[in-house]
Design an enzyme around this catalytic site. Sequence first.
Site, PDB file in Angstrom:
ATOM      1  N   CYS A   1     -15.326  -6.269  25.064  1.00  0.00           N
ATOM      2  CA  CYS A   1     -15.502  -5.070  24.236  1.00  0.00           C
ATOM      3  C   CYS A   1     -14.484  -3.988  24.551  1.00  0.00           C
ATOM      4  O   CYS A   1     -14.334  -3.036  23.795  1.00  0.00           O
ATOM      5  CB  CYS A   1     -16.920  -4.521  24.359  1.00  0.00           C
ATOM      6  SG  CYS A   1     -17.297  -3.806  25.968  1.00  0.00           S
TER       7      CYS A   1
ATOM      8  N   ASP B   1     -14.570  -1.844  27.135  1.00  0.00           N
ATOM      9  CA  ASP B   1     -15.095  -0.715  27.914  1.00  0.00           C
ATOM     10  C   ASP B   1     -14.582  -0.794  29.354  1.00  0.00           C
ATOM     11  O   ASP B   1     -14.533  -1.875  29.941  1.00  0.00           O
ATOM     12  CB  ASP B   1     -16.624  -0.726  27.945  1.00  0.00           C
ATOM     13  CG  ASP B   1     -17.247  -0.445  26.593  1.00  0.00           C
ATOM     14  OD1 ASP B   1     -16.557   0.081  25.704  1.00  0.00           O
ATOM     15  OD2 ASP B   1     -18.440  -0.759  26.418  1.00  0.00           O
TER      16      ASP B   1
ATOM     17  N   CYS C   1     -17.172   3.022  24.085  1.00  0.00           N
ATOM     18  CA  CYS C   1     -18.007   3.479  22.973  1.00  0.00           C
ATOM     19  C   CYS C   1     -19.003   4.556  23.421  1.00  0.00           C
ATOM     20  O   CYS C   1     -19.080   4.908  24.595  1.00  0.00           O
ATOM     21  CB  CYS C   1     -18.760   2.281  22.389  1.00  0.00           C
ATOM     22  SG  CYS C   1     -19.953   1.557  23.530  1.00  0.00           S
TER      23      CYS C   1
ATOM     24  N   CYS D   1     -23.618  -2.182  28.220  1.00  0.00           N
ATOM     25  CA  CYS D   1     -23.050  -0.909  28.683  1.00  0.00           C
ATOM     26  C   CYS D   1     -23.809  -0.373  29.890  1.00  0.00           C
ATOM     27  O   CYS D   1     -23.198   0.161  30.822  1.00  0.00           O
ATOM     28  CB  CYS D   1     -23.058   0.130  27.569  1.00  0.00           C
ATOM     29  SG  CYS D   1     -21.998  -0.278  26.183  1.00  0.00           S
TER      30      CYS D   1
END
Length: 126
Positions: A33, A35, A62, A106
């Site tokens: 992703c 991150d 994000c 996350c």
Amino acid sequence: MYSEKVMEHFKNPRNMGEMKDADAIGEHGNPTCGDLMHIYIKVGEKNGEKIIKDISFQTFGCAAAIATSSMVTELAKGKSLEEASNISRDDVAESLDGLPPIKLHCSNLAADALKDAIKNYLDKKK
């Protein structure tokens, strides 16, 4: 999609920014992703126990990644290293009143970056 708490921590993150005099830094990312999280800790002592005196983060990612980084700093500040190392992805997600299933990773990254920072601190002290 996101809870009010997630949006609050995304729009007004706590403890954000690089800590120049950190005692240790934890880094964790997800190449899928994109991150990337850095958690900085300053360690002090209280009643003979090592505690997280100060903590900050830098996160590239994000809204959920920023919110979970902010929340993990709130959860860890003032805790002993042992207590802070026990903060789980579920603790982070629950403290934010939940995350969409696709964003649960996350909270895992934020908790893992904190654990990395604590491990780096302890490794330096050996």
